[in-house]
Design a protein around this motif. Structure first.
Motif, PDB file in Angstrom:
ATOM      1  N   PRO A 171       0.844  -1.195   0.000  1.00  0.00           N
ATOM      2  CA  PRO A 171       0.000   0.000   0.000  1.00  0.00           C
ATOM      3  C   PRO A 171       0.880   1.246   0.000  1.00  0.00           C
ATOM      4  N   TRP A 172       0.300   2.390  -0.360  1.00  0.00           N
ATOM      5  CA  TRP A 172       1.005   3.671  -0.296  1.00  0.00           C
ATOM      6  C   TRP A 172       1.670   3.788   1.068  1.00  0.00           C
ATOM      7  N   ALA A 173       2.973   4.034   1.081  1.00  0.00           N
ATOM      8  CA  ALA A 173       3.745   4.025   2.315  1.00  0.00           C
ATOM      9  C   ALA A 173       3.784   5.378   3.023  1.00  0.00           C
ATOM     10  N   GLY A 174       3.278   6.415   2.394  1.00  0.00           N
ATOM     11  CA  GLY A 174       3.301   7.722   3.032  1.00  0.00           C
ATOM     12  C   GLY A 174       2.238   7.851   4.109  1.00  0.00           C
ATOM     13  N   ASP A 175       2.512   8.678   5.107  1.00  0.00           N
ATOM     14  CA  ASP A 175       1.539   8.938   6.159  1.00  0.00           C
ATOM     15  C   ASP A 175       0.381   9.781   5.641  1.00  0.00           C
ATOM     16  N   ASP A 176       0.706  10.710   4.738  1.00  0.00           N
ATOM     17  CA  ASP A 176      -0.290  11.616   4.188  1.00  0.00           C
ATOM     18  C   ASP A 176      -0.321  11.478   2.670  1.00  0.00           C
ATOM     19  N   ALA A 177      -1.382  12.014   2.080  1.00  0.00           N
ATOM     20  CA  ALA A 177      -1.463  12.061   0.618  1.00  0.00           C
ATOM     21  C   ALA A 177      -0.346  12.956   0.096  1.00  0.00           C
ATOM     22  N   ARG A 178       0.100  12.664  -1.125  1.00  0.00           N
ATOM     23  CA  ARG A 178       1.127  13.491  -1.754  1.00  0.00           C
ATOM     24  C   ARG A 178       0.660  13.834  -3.160  1.00  0.00           C
ATOM     25  N   ASP A 179       0.476  15.123  -3.385  1.00  0.00           N
ATOM     26  CA  ASP A 179      -0.005  15.608  -4.669  1.00  0.00           C
ATOM     27  C   ASP A 179       1.174  16.150  -5.463  1.00  0.00           C
ATOM     28  N   PHE A 180       1.463  15.499  -6.583  1.00  0.00           N
ATOM     29  CA  PHE A 180       2.577  15.905  -7.433  1.00  0.00           C
ATOM     30  C   PHE A 180       2.143  16.895  -8.512  1.00  0.00           C
ATOM     31  N   GLY A 181       0.854  17.141  -8.599  1.00  0.00           N
ATOM     32  CA  GLY A 181       0.335  17.998  -9.654  1.00  0.00           C
ATOM     33  C   GLY A 181      -0.181  17.185 -10.823  1.00  0.00           C
ATOM     34  N   PHE A 182       0.539  16.158 -11.208  1.00  0.00           N
ATOM     35  CA  PHE A 182       0.139  15.283 -12.312  1.00  0.00           C
ATOM     36  C   PHE A 182      -0.494  13.994 -11.810  1.00  0.00           C
ATOM     37  N   VAL A 183      -0.306  13.676 -10.510  1.00  0.00           N
ATOM     38  CA  VAL A 183      -0.926  12.510  -9.876  1.00  0.00           C
ATOM     39  C   VAL A 183      -0.921  12.747  -8.370  1.00  0.00           C
ATOM     40  N   ARG A 184      -1.871  12.123  -7.717  1.00  0.00           N
ATOM     41  CA  ARG A 184      -1.952  12.215  -6.255  1.00  0.00           C
ATOM     42  C   ARG A 184      -1.883  10.795  -5.696  1.00  0.00           C
ATOM     43  N   PHE A 185      -0.910  10.551  -4.817  1.00  0.00           N
ATOM     44  CA  PHE A 185      -0.813   9.273  -4.122  1.00  0.00           C
ATOM     45  C   PHE A 185      -1.448   9.465  -2.754  1.00  0.00           C
ATOM     46  N   GLU A 186      -2.276   8.479  -2.362  1.00  0.00           N
ATOM     47  CA  GLU A 186      -2.989   8.640  -1.104  1.00  0.00           C
ATOM     48  C   GLU A 186      -3.279   7.289  -0.462  1.00  0.00           C
ATOM     49  N   ARG A 187      -3.663   7.365   0.796  1.00  0.00           N
ATOM     50  CA  ARG A 187      -4.001   6.154   1.539  1.00  0.00           C
ATOM     51  C   ARG A 187      -5.000   5.329   0.736  1.00  0.00           C
ATOM     52  N   GLY A 188      -4.763   4.039   0.663  1.00  0.00           N
ATOM     53  CA  GLY A 188      -5.622   3.145  -0.104  1.00  0.00           C
ATOM     54  C   GLY A 188      -5.032   2.773  -1.456  1.00  0.00           C
ATOM     55  N   ASP A 189      -4.133   3.607  -1.979  1.00  0.00           N
ATOM     56  CA  ASP A 189      -3.476   3.275  -3.250  1.00  0.00           C
ATOM     57  C   ASP A 189      -2.610   2.038  -3.066  1.00  0.00           C
ATOM     58  N   VAL A 190      -2.522   1.243  -4.122  1.00  0.00           N
ATOM     59  CA  VAL A 190      -1.733   0.014  -4.089  1.00  0.00           C
ATOM     60  C   VAL A 190      -0.665   0.093  -5.172  1.00  0.00           C
ATOM     61  N   PHE A 191       0.568  -0.198  -4.785  1.00  0.00           N
ATOM     62  CA  PHE A 191       1.707  -0.154  -5.683  1.00  0.00           C
ATOM     63  C   PHE A 191       2.181  -1.581  -5.952  1.00  0.00           C
ATOM     64  N   THR A 192       2.202  -1.968  -7.219  1.00  0.00           N
ATOM     65  CA  THR A 192       2.841  -3.219  -7.619  1.00  0.00           C
ATOM     66  C   THR A 192       4.172  -2.799  -8.221  1.00  0.00           C
ATOM     67  N   GLU A 193       5.245  -3.157  -7.534  1.00  0.00           N
ATOM     68  CA  GLU A 193       6.562  -2.618  -7.829  1.00  0.00           C
ATOM     69  C   GLU A 193       7.464  -3.686  -8.457  1.00  0.00           C
ATOM     70  N   HIS A 194       8.095  -3.306  -9.552  1.00  0.00           N
ATOM     71  CA  HIS A 194       8.979  -4.205 -10.293  1.00  0.00           C
ATOM     72  C   HIS A 194      10.411  -3.716 -10.134  1.00  0.00           C
ATOM     73  N   TYR A 195      11.269  -4.621  -9.667  1.00  0.00           N
ATOM     74  CA  TYR A 195      12.685  -4.324  -9.471  1.00  0.00           C
ATOM     75  C   TYR A 195      13.503  -5.349 -10.226  1.00  0.00           C
ATOM     76  N   TRP A 196      14.670  -4.956 -10.661  1.00  0.00           N
ATOM     77  CA  TRP A 196      15.569  -5.858 -11.364  1.00  0.00           C
ATOM     78  C   TRP A 196      16.944  -5.827 -10.733  1.00  0.00           C
ATOM     79  N   ARG A 197      17.595  -6.970 -10.734  1.00  0.00           N
ATOM     80  CA  ARG A 197      18.962  -7.066 -10.227  1.00  0.00           C
ATOM     81  C   ARG A 197      19.982  -6.669 -11.294  1.00  0.00           C
ATOM     82  N   ASP A 198      19.529  -6.497 -12.536  1.00  0.00           N
ATOM     83  CA  ASP A 198      20.447  -6.193 -13.631  1.00  0.00           C
ATOM     84  C   ASP A 198      20.042  -4.945 -14.433  1.00  0.00           C
TER      85      ASP A 198
END
Length: 168
Positions: A37-64
């Motif tokens: 889930p969104w890890a921030g304590d509060d909502a964060r508005d970037f102007g082009f998107v707002r991340f807030e409580r309840g948002d879910v992040f599926t995160e892709h990482y690579w070792r290479d």
């Protein structure tokens, strides 16, 4: 089999910027996928998107690869878009997934009408190009690659065809 829990640690300039618990969904030895889930304590508005409580992040990482791609959805599943961090390749040590943020970012809106390069001024100010020119070059190449994939509408293919094995 229940999903494994990992701690995602985002490091910036040698210090932990944020850490949070995530569910490890897949790891094929190169590509790791976690959900949190969104890890921030509060909502964060970037102007082009707002991340807030309840948002879910599926995160892709690579070792290479020198980036991470985070698919962002509302709590009810509506796609907001993809937030891409330019990073050094990820490392997983036990249950700790560590990623070093290199300041550059890319935002791709859900409808793909907006592809924004972000924080290039922060990247320049970081001094990485002077301290580690090879890493700075990798970072810029990674941003260019992700931007190209986004414009060619191939970002989702990158995330779905990386050969990940599901852990569940």
């Amino acid at each position: 089999m229940s999903a494994l829990s990992v701690e995602v640690v985002l490091v910036k300039a040698g210090r932990t910027k944020i850490s949070y618990a995530a569910e490890l969904l897949a790891d094929d030895g190169t590509h790791l996928v976690v959900r949190a889930p969104w890890a921030g304590d509060d909502a964060r508005d970037f102007g082009f998107v707002r991340f807030e409580r309840g948002d879910v992040f599926t995160e892709h990482y690579w070792r290479d690869r020198w980036y991470a791609v985070k698919e962002v959805r509302t709590g009810d599943g509506a796609l907001k878009g993809w937030y891409c961090d330019i990073t050094r390749p990820a490392t997983l040590d036990g249950d700790k997934l560590t990623v070093e943020d290199l300041d550059l970012d890319l935002w791709v809106s859900a409808d793909r009408s907006s592809v924004l390069r972000l924080d290039e001024d922060e990247f320049e100010a970081s001094g990485l190009a002077a301290r580690d020119p090879a890493a700075a070059e990798q970072a810029v190449q990674a941003l260019d690659e992700l931007e190209l994939l986004a414009h060619k509408d191939e970002l989702t293919a990158l995330l779905t065809h990386s050969g990940s094995s599901d852990l569940r």
